[in-house]
Design an enzyme around this catalytic site. Structure first.
Site, PDB file in Angstrom:
ATOM      1  N   GLU A  82      89.763  79.531  58.222  1.00 44.52           N
ATOM      2  CA  GLU A  82      90.624  79.801  59.373  1.00 44.52           C
ATOM      3  C   GLU A  82      90.807  78.552  60.224  1.00 44.52           C
ATOM      4  O   GLU A  82      91.903  78.260  60.705  1.00 44.52           O
ATOM      5  CB  GLU A  82      90.063  80.932  60.227  1.00 44.52           C
ATOM      6  CG  GLU A  82      90.982  81.274  61.386  1.00 44.52           C
ATOM      7  CD  GLU A  82      90.504  82.442  62.220  1.00 44.52           C
ATOM      8  OE1 GLU A  82      91.315  82.955  63.011  1.00 44.52           O
ATOM      9  OE2 GLU A  82      89.323  82.840  62.103  1.00 44.52           O
ATOM     10  N   VAL A 108      83.452  83.794  45.245  1.00 42.35           N
ATOM     11  CA  VAL A 108      83.229  83.942  43.805  1.00 42.35           C
ATOM     12  C   VAL A 108      81.980  83.235  43.295  1.00 42.35           C
ATOM     13  O   VAL A 108      81.590  83.436  42.149  1.00 42.35           O
ATOM     14  CB  VAL A 108      84.470  83.467  43.003  1.00 42.35           C
ATOM     15  CG1 VAL A 108      85.670  84.330  43.332  1.00 42.35           C
ATOM     16  CG2 VAL A 108      84.768  81.999  43.267  1.00 42.35           C
ATOM     17  N   GLY A 127     107.282  79.527  58.975  1.00 42.62           N
ATOM     18  CA  GLY A 127     108.368  80.119  59.733  1.00 42.62           C
ATOM     19  C   GLY A 127     108.335  79.658  61.177  1.00 42.62           C
ATOM     20  O   GLY A 127     107.532  78.798  61.559  1.00 42.62           O
TER      21      GLY A 127
END
Length: 159
Positions: A82, A108, A127
């Site tokens: 993040e 994983v 965007g």
């Protein structure tokens, strides 16, 4: 992370010029290092990249970000993802606040204390108000540890 307010027309202008920007994290790194925060507490180091749609960060696995069992915490991996995506969005949109609104990941493989992980973020969508990043976190051997999708909201901070 970018707390400098800009007018909405300036924000749109910054978004339109994304194709001409390289991800240079120097200014964002200075802001991050001004006072204690999650990035510094966990030991994240952000790295500039030559591509306009990538960002990178490293984090040594140590007592700040490991589980009691000696492995990198999944929460620390998500925080790394993040934060690297947030730094990338802020670097592309100077003067804007870029905040994570969705983080989803899969772990994983485990990483032991003492190793260093590197987060490689790639911008998938840019965007006017949303950025979507794919973040692969790898160990020092280049093995995939976690894959994370981060959505950032690009906003004009309240004054």
């Amino acid at each position: 992370m970018c707390w400098v307010p800009v007018p909405w027309h300036g924000l749109c202008q910054n978004i339109r010029s994304l194709n001409n920007k390289k991800v240079n994290v120097e200014k964002i790194r200075d802001i991050i290092n001004e006072k204690p925060n999650l990035s510094t507490a966990l030991g994240m180091e952000f790295v500039s990249t030559p591509e306009d749609d990538t960002c990178m960060a490293r984090m040594k696995v140590d007592e700040r970000n490991r589980q009691p069992f000696g492995f990198l915490s999944g929460g620390a991996s998500l925080a790394l993802a993040e934060n690297v995506a947030g730094v990338g969005s802020c670097s592309l949109c100077p003067g804007c606040a870029c905040v994570g609104i969705e983080v989803s990941g899969s772990h994983v493989q485990a990483v032991s204390e003492g190793d260093t992980v590197t987060a490689f973020a790639k911008l998938l969508h840019k965007g006017t108000t949303l950025h979507v990043w794919n973040v692969d976190i790898k160990n020092s051997l280049g093995d995939l540890i976690s894959n994370v999708r981060v959505t950032n909201y690009v906003i004009n901070p309240k004054r």
